[in-house]
Motif scaffolding. Structure first.
Motif, PDB file in Angstrom:
ATOM      1  N   GLY A 339       6.584  43.020  41.030  1.00 12.98           N
ATOM      2  CA  GLY A 339       5.888  44.601  40.719  1.00 12.98           C
ATOM      3  C   GLY A 339       6.277  45.638  39.993  1.00 12.98           C
ATOM      4  O   GLY A 339       7.117  45.162  39.621  1.00 12.98           O
ATOM      5  N   ARG A 340       5.568  46.576  39.846  1.00 12.25           N
ATOM      6  CA  ARG A 340       5.959  47.521  39.115  1.00 12.25           C
ATOM      7  C   ARG A 340       6.927  48.231  38.927  1.00 12.25           C
ATOM      8  O   ARG A 340       6.978  48.706  37.719  1.00 12.25           O
ATOM      9  CB  ARG A 340       4.804  48.131  38.658  1.00 12.25           C
ATOM     10  N   HIS A 341       7.636  48.572  40.257  1.00 11.49           N
ATOM     11  CA  HIS A 341       9.131  48.982  39.896  1.00 11.49           C
ATOM     12  C   HIS A 341      10.298  48.253  41.192  1.00 11.49           C
ATOM     13  O   HIS A 341       9.943  48.941  42.507  1.00 11.49           O
ATOM     14  CB  HIS A 341       9.066  50.681  40.882  1.00 11.49           C
ATOM     15  N   PRO A 342      10.449  47.161  40.762  1.00  9.94           N
ATOM     16  CA  PRO A 342      11.117  46.585  41.251  1.00  9.94           C
ATOM     17  C   PRO A 342      12.806  46.863  41.798  1.00  9.94           C
ATOM     18  O   PRO A 342      12.629  48.381  41.349  1.00  9.94           O
ATOM     19  CB  PRO A 342      11.910  45.587  40.416  1.00  9.94           C
ATOM     20  N   ASP A 343      13.424  47.023  43.209  1.00  8.04           N
ATOM     21  CA  ASP A 343      14.129  48.182  43.962  1.00  8.04           C
ATOM     22  C   ASP A 343      15.549  46.914  42.937  1.00  8.04           C
ATOM     23  O   ASP A 343      16.299  45.896  43.297  1.00  8.04           O
ATOM     24  CB  ASP A 343      14.276  46.989  45.343  1.00  8.04           C
ATOM     25  N   TYR A 344      15.683  47.349  41.930  1.00 11.43           N
ATOM     26  CA  TYR A 344      17.277  47.123  41.006  1.00 11.43           C
ATOM     27  C   TYR A 344      17.815  47.564  41.769  1.00 11.43           C
ATOM     28  O   TYR A 344      18.730  46.776  41.624  1.00 11.43           O
ATOM     29  CB  TYR A 344      16.750  48.098  39.483  1.00 11.43           C
ATOM     30  N   TRP A 345      17.846  48.381  42.954  1.00 15.31           N
ATOM     31  CA  TRP A 345      19.508  48.737  43.303  1.00 15.31           C
ATOM     32  C   TRP A 345      19.841  47.668  44.267  1.00 15.31           C
ATOM     33  O   TRP A 345      20.696  47.075  44.319  1.00 15.31           O
ATOM     34  CB  TRP A 345      19.331  50.249  43.872  1.00 15.31           C
ATOM     35  N   ALA A 346      18.426  47.356  45.043  1.00 13.55           N
ATOM     36  CA  ALA A 346      18.474  46.353  46.211  1.00 13.55           C
ATOM     37  C   ALA A 346      19.001  44.828  44.643  1.00 13.55           C
ATOM     38  O   ALA A 346      20.505  44.369  45.277  1.00 13.55           O
ATOM     39  CB  ALA A 346      17.806  46.076  46.862  1.00 13.55           C
ATOM     40  N   TYR A 347      18.730  44.822  44.607  1.00  9.77           N
ATOM     41  CA  TYR A 347      19.129  43.943  43.370  1.00  9.77           C
ATOM     42  C   TYR A 347      20.657  43.700  42.903  1.00  9.77           C
ATOM     43  O   TYR A 347      21.316  42.551  42.904  1.00  9.77           O
ATOM     44  CB  TYR A 347      17.968  43.828  41.793  1.00  9.77           C
ATOM     45  N   VAL A 348      21.122  44.747  42.434  1.00 10.91           N
ATOM     46  CA  VAL A 348      22.201  44.854  42.391  1.00 10.91           C
ATOM     47  C   VAL A 348      23.336  44.486  43.035  1.00 10.91           C
ATOM     48  O   VAL A 348      23.884  44.023  43.023  1.00 10.91           O
ATOM     49  CB  VAL A 348      22.544  45.933  41.773  1.00 10.91           C
ATOM     50  N   SER A 349      23.291  45.075  44.007  1.00 13.54           N
ATOM     51  CA  SER A 349      23.828  45.379  44.944  1.00 13.54           C
ATOM     52  C   SER A 349      24.260  43.423  45.941  1.00 13.54           C
ATOM     53  O   SER A 349      25.277  43.460  46.048  1.00 13.54           O
ATOM     54  CB  SER A 349      23.135  46.528  46.895  1.00 13.54           C
ATOM     55  N   GLU A 350      23.002  42.997  46.561  1.00 12.71           N
ATOM     56  CA  GLU A 350      23.082  41.886  46.532  1.00 12.71           C
ATOM     57  C   GLU A 350      24.089  41.583  45.029  1.00 12.71           C
ATOM     58  O   GLU A 350      24.630  39.736  45.708  1.00 12.71           O
ATOM     59  CB  GLU A 350      21.566  41.542  46.539  1.00 12.71           C
ATOM     60  N   LEU A 351      23.626  41.323  44.395  1.00 10.87           N
ATOM     61  CA  LEU A 351      24.442  40.624  43.257  1.00 10.87           C
ATOM     62  C   LEU A 351      26.221  40.976  42.968  1.00 10.87           C
ATOM     63  O   LEU A 351      26.454  39.744  43.488  1.00 10.87           O
ATOM     64  CB  LEU A 351      24.135  40.267  41.373  1.00 10.87           C
ATOM     65  N   ASP A 352      26.197  41.806  43.588  1.00  8.54           N
ATOM     66  CA  ASP A 352      27.899  42.424  44.086  1.00  8.54           C
ATOM     67  C   ASP A 352      27.767  41.373  45.660  1.00  8.54           C
ATOM     68  O   ASP A 352      29.360  41.268  44.960  1.00  8.54           O
ATOM     69  CB  ASP A 352      27.646  44.151  44.137  1.00  8.54           C
ATOM     70  N   THR A 353      27.305  41.526  46.393  1.00  6.21           N
ATOM     71  CA  THR A 353      27.900  40.950  47.329  1.00  6.21           C
ATOM     72  C   THR A 353      27.934  39.678  47.540  1.00  6.21           C
ATOM     73  O   THR A 353      29.062  39.306  47.440  1.00  6.21           O
ATOM     74  CB  THR A 353      26.734  41.005  48.410  1.00  6.21           C
ATOM     75  N   VAL A 354      26.896  38.338  46.610  1.00  8.18           N
ATOM     76  CA  VAL A 354      27.637  37.318  45.808  1.00  8.18           C
ATOM     77  C   VAL A 354      28.994  37.412  45.030  1.00  8.18           C
ATOM     78  O   VAL A 354      29.697  36.349  45.858  1.00  8.18           O
ATOM     79  CB  VAL A 354      25.892  36.710  45.244  1.00  8.18           C
TER      80      VAL A 354
END
Length: 374
Positions: A339-354
């Motif tokens: 999308g035009r404005h990806p949810d980068y915060w969700a992206y980072v949060s999920e990576l941090d969880t992994v």
């Protein structure tokens, strides 16, 4: 036997009062019972002898009973001696401590009275720490005065220790009192500087939050909605506490001033966290937008390290599939940036969880290896 029993009994009483956990009295009880039994048999036999002598009548089996009684008395006396020699050091130590308790109470009372007099004659009697110290010491002295050191040795020692502690704390408060005024002045100056710095940093919060809303998905800053208002509230609370500190210092109450500056620091620390959360979020999301794969590469590197550890330690059967699943999870997370404005915060949060999950697996594998080697 009676003399030996009396000496041992005194030591046991002292031990049970001073060192109740040793339970010496329980060991002494059967020994004392044999003494009482022997003494009772002796008194009964002497009564029979007196009666026989008065009436001129013989005692049946008199010599044999006398011999048995002598053996019983000797056995009881020997039991007392064996008990005393086995516990001599502890009994003597207990007796020594017990005899010293009255002198200990006298000594700590004398020290306490001297410190109380020093507090009353000082120029710091109205300081909260001095008032609290005097109050506690007087309460501990009352408790110590209500304890009988002869019958309640353990309680007397506890009371004496409490008086000593309270005396020491009041002495420390008196020693620190002269420096409180200068400490308060320094604290007020320090907090004043910090308050100005936090206000300056907070001025950038609004623009940073506006940038978050313009540049990124709204979900990326949803948890920061109230940060500007809450940080302003914290700054105002710190300002109010600082004003109170200045008033207290002017009223020659530096301890209250120090307490209020500590409160102001706490409010400022909370405000700083709220401000930094917004500015750091903006910086982080811009970095991720510039190179989305950088964060993912770091997590994949940690995953490879974990997989290599599993191979090296022979733990693939237990952890291999678990770690492989994280690789698939990383692929799914990466595919979510659309999308035009990806949810980068969700992206980072999920990576941090992994990353946190992988770290937990590594820790468990290392502990497993340590257990096997022991």
């Amino acid at each position: 036997m009676d003399h030996r029993q009396t000496a041992a009994e005194a030591g046991v009483v002292a031990s049970d009062q001073v060192f109740p956990d040793r339970r010496v009295g329980a060991v002494w009880e059967p020994v004392r019972a044999r003494c009482y039994a022997a003494a009772g048999a002796y008194l009964s036999f002497t009564d029979e002898l007196d009666t026989a002598e008065a009436t001129g009548s013989p005692i049946a089996d008199g010599p044999a009973r006398a011999d048995a009684l002598v053996r019983q008395l000797n056995d009881a006396a020997r039991g007392v001696d064996e008990f005393y020699h086995s516990h001599r050091a502890g009994l003597e130590d207990a007796a020594r401590v017990r005899s010293a308790v009255p002198q200990l109470l006298t000594h700590v009372r004398s020290e306490a009275e001297q410190v109380l007099a020093a507090a009353a004659s000082s120029g710091y009697a109205n300081y909260p720490s001095i008032e609290a110290g005097v109050r506690r010491l007087n309460e501990d002295l009352i408790t110590a005065s209500s304890v009988d050191p002869q019958t309640s040795v353990a309680a007397a020692r506890t009371a004496a220790a409490a008086v000593q502690q309270a005396t020491s704390e009041l002495s420390d408060a008196l020693a620190q009192a002269p420096s409180r005024a200068s400490a308060a002045a320094k604290a007020i100056a320090s907090v004043t500087t910090r308050l100005a710095a936090v206000r300056n940093r907070a001025s950038g919060l609004g623009p940073a939050y506006s940038a978050l809303l313009r540049e990124f998905n709204a979900a990326s800053s949803a948890d920061l909605t109230n940060n500007e208002r809450e940080s302003r509230r914290g700054i105002d609370a710190a300002d109010a506490a600082l004003v109170g500190a200045r008033v207290a210092a002017a009223d020659h109450d530096p301890e209250t001033a120090l307490d209020l500056t500590a409160t102001a620091r706490q409010h400022l620390a909370e405000a700083e966290q709220l401000v930094d959360a917004v500015t750091r979020r903006l910086e982080l999301l811009r970095e991720v937008r510039a190179d989305p794969d950088a964060h993912a590469r770091t997590v994949r590197f940690r995953l490879r390290d974990a997989q290599m550890l599993a191979v090296d330690r022979g733990l693939v059967g237990e952890w291999g599939s678990v770690l492989d699943a994280q690789a698939e999870r990383l692929d799914r997370i990466n595919s979510g940036l659309t999308g035009r404005h990806p949810d980068y915060w969700a992206y980072v949060s999920e990576l941090d969880t992994v990353a946190a999950f992988i770290a937990g697996v590594v820790e468990r594998m290392r502990k497993h290896v340590g257990t096997d080697r022991t």
